[in-house]
Write a protein that holds these residues in place. Structure first.
Motif, mmCIF file in Angstrom:
data_model
loop_
_atom_site.group_PDB
_atom_site.id
_atom_site.type_symbol
_atom_site.label_atom_id
_atom_site.label_comp_id
_atom_site.label_asym_id
_atom_site.label_seq_id
_atom_site.Cartn_x
_atom_site.Cartn_y
_atom_site.Cartn_z
ATOM 1 N N ARG A 28 0.832 -1.213 0.000
ATOM 2 C CA ARG A 28 0.000 0.000 0.000
ATOM 3 C C ARG A 28 0.858 1.251 0.000
ATOM 4 O O ARG A 28 0.633 2.184 -0.776
ATOM 5 C CB ARG A 28 -0.934 0.006 1.206
ATOM 6 C CG ARG A 28 -1.910 1.183 1.219
ATOM 7 C CD ARG A 28 -2.723 1.221 2.507
ATOM 8 N NE ARG A 28 -1.921 1.187 3.710
ATOM 9 C CZ ARG A 28 -1.239 2.233 4.203
ATOM 10 N NH1 ARG A 28 -1.268 3.388 3.587
ATOM 11 N NH2 ARG A 28 -0.536 2.118 5.315
ATOM 12 N N VAL A 29 1.887 1.281 0.850
ATOM 13 C CA VAL A 29 2.796 2.438 0.918
ATOM 14 C C VAL A 29 3.517 2.614 -0.416
ATOM 15 O O VAL A 29 3.641 3.741 -0.917
ATOM 16 C CB VAL A 29 3.796 2.271 2.090
ATOM 17 C CG1 VAL A 29 4.908 3.297 2.011
ATOM 18 C CG2 VAL A 29 3.073 2.363 3.422
ATOM 19 N N GLU A 32 1.170 4.100 -2.922
ATOM 20 C CA GLU A 32 0.930 5.522 -2.647
ATOM 21 C C GLU A 32 2.062 6.391 -3.179
ATOM 22 O O GLU A 32 1.846 7.545 -3.537
ATOM 23 C CB GLU A 32 0.765 5.756 -1.145
ATOM 24 C CG GLU A 32 -0.542 5.232 -0.597
ATOM 25 C CD GLU A 32 -0.624 5.306 0.919
ATOM 26 O OE1 GLU A 32 0.393 5.655 1.565
ATOM 27 O OE2 GLU A 32 -1.703 5.004 1.459
ATOM 28 N N ARG A 33 3.265 5.849 -3.224
ATOM 29 C CA ARG A 33 4.444 6.595 -3.687
ATOM 30 C C ARG A 33 4.685 6.440 -5.186
ATOM 31 O O ARG A 33 5.602 7.034 -5.733
ATOM 32 C CB ARG A 33 5.677 6.125 -2.932
ATOM 33 C CG ARG A 33 5.605 6.430 -1.460
ATOM 34 C CD ARG A 33 6.806 5.918 -0.741
ATOM 35 N NE ARG A 33 6.703 6.199 0.686
ATOM 36 C CZ ARG A 33 7.554 5.765 1.585
ATOM 37 N NH1 ARG A 33 8.590 5.029 1.230
ATOM 38 N NH2 ARG A 33 7.393 6.065 2.853
ATOM 39 N N THR A 34 3.879 5.649 -5.843
ATOM 40 C CA THR A 34 4.037 5.376 -7.270
ATOM 41 C C THR A 34 3.505 6.553 -8.087
ATOM 42 O O THR A 34 2.449 7.099 -7.765
ATOM 43 C CB THR A 34 3.269 4.088 -7.639
ATOM 44 O OG1 THR A 34 3.782 3.028 -6.847
ATOM 45 C CG2 THR A 34 3.409 3.748 -9.099
ATOM 46 N N SER A 39 0.539 4.073 -11.485
ATOM 47 C CA SER A 39 -0.511 3.555 -10.610
ATOM 48 C C SER A 39 -1.815 3.344 -11.370
ATOM 49 O O SER A 39 -2.589 2.445 -11.043
ATOM 50 C CB SER A 39 -0.716 4.461 -9.396
ATOM 51 O OG SER A 39 -1.158 5.728 -9.796
#
Length: 88
Positions: A28-29, A32-34, A39
Motif C-alpha cells: 500500500r505504501v 501511494e508513492r508510485t 498507478s
C-alpha cells in the motif's frame, strides 16, 4: 517419531495473518508513492503475484479486499520447472 497432523485453511490463515498484514501495508505504501501514470496501469491491469507464496489463495482475496486492486497468480508448477532444468 514422525506423525501426521491435519490442519485446515482457517488455521493457516490465522498463522499467516500478521505477516500478510505487514506485506499488504508495505505494498500500500509503495503504491501511494508510485507516479500517477504507473498507478493507473496497476489499477487497470492489477498486480501479478509470483513465487511459491503466490500459491496461497489468501493473496488474491487480500489484495482485492485491503487494497482494492485486482491481482492474479502467475506461478510455475514445480514439476515443470524441475523437468525443464533436468534436475528431477
Amino acid at each position: 517419531m514422525p506423525r501426521t497432523v491435519t490442519i485446515d485453511d482457517s488455521e493457516i490463515r490465522e498463522a499467516l495473518s500478521e505477516c500478510v498484514a505487514t506485506i499488504l501495508n508495505a505494498v500500500r505504501v509503495a503504491l501511494e508513492r508510485t507516479p500517477p501514470e504507473l498507478s493507473a496501469d496497476i489499477s487497470d491491469r492489477g498486480i501479478v503475484l509470483t513465487g511459491g507464496g503466490a500459491l496461497l489463495k489468501i493473496w488474491t482475496s487480500a489484495f482485492a479486499r485491503k487494497l482494492a486492486c485486482p491481482s492474479r497468480s502467475r506461478t510455475i508448477r514445480w514439476h515443470r520447472w524441475c523437468w525443464a532444468r533436468e534436475k528431477c
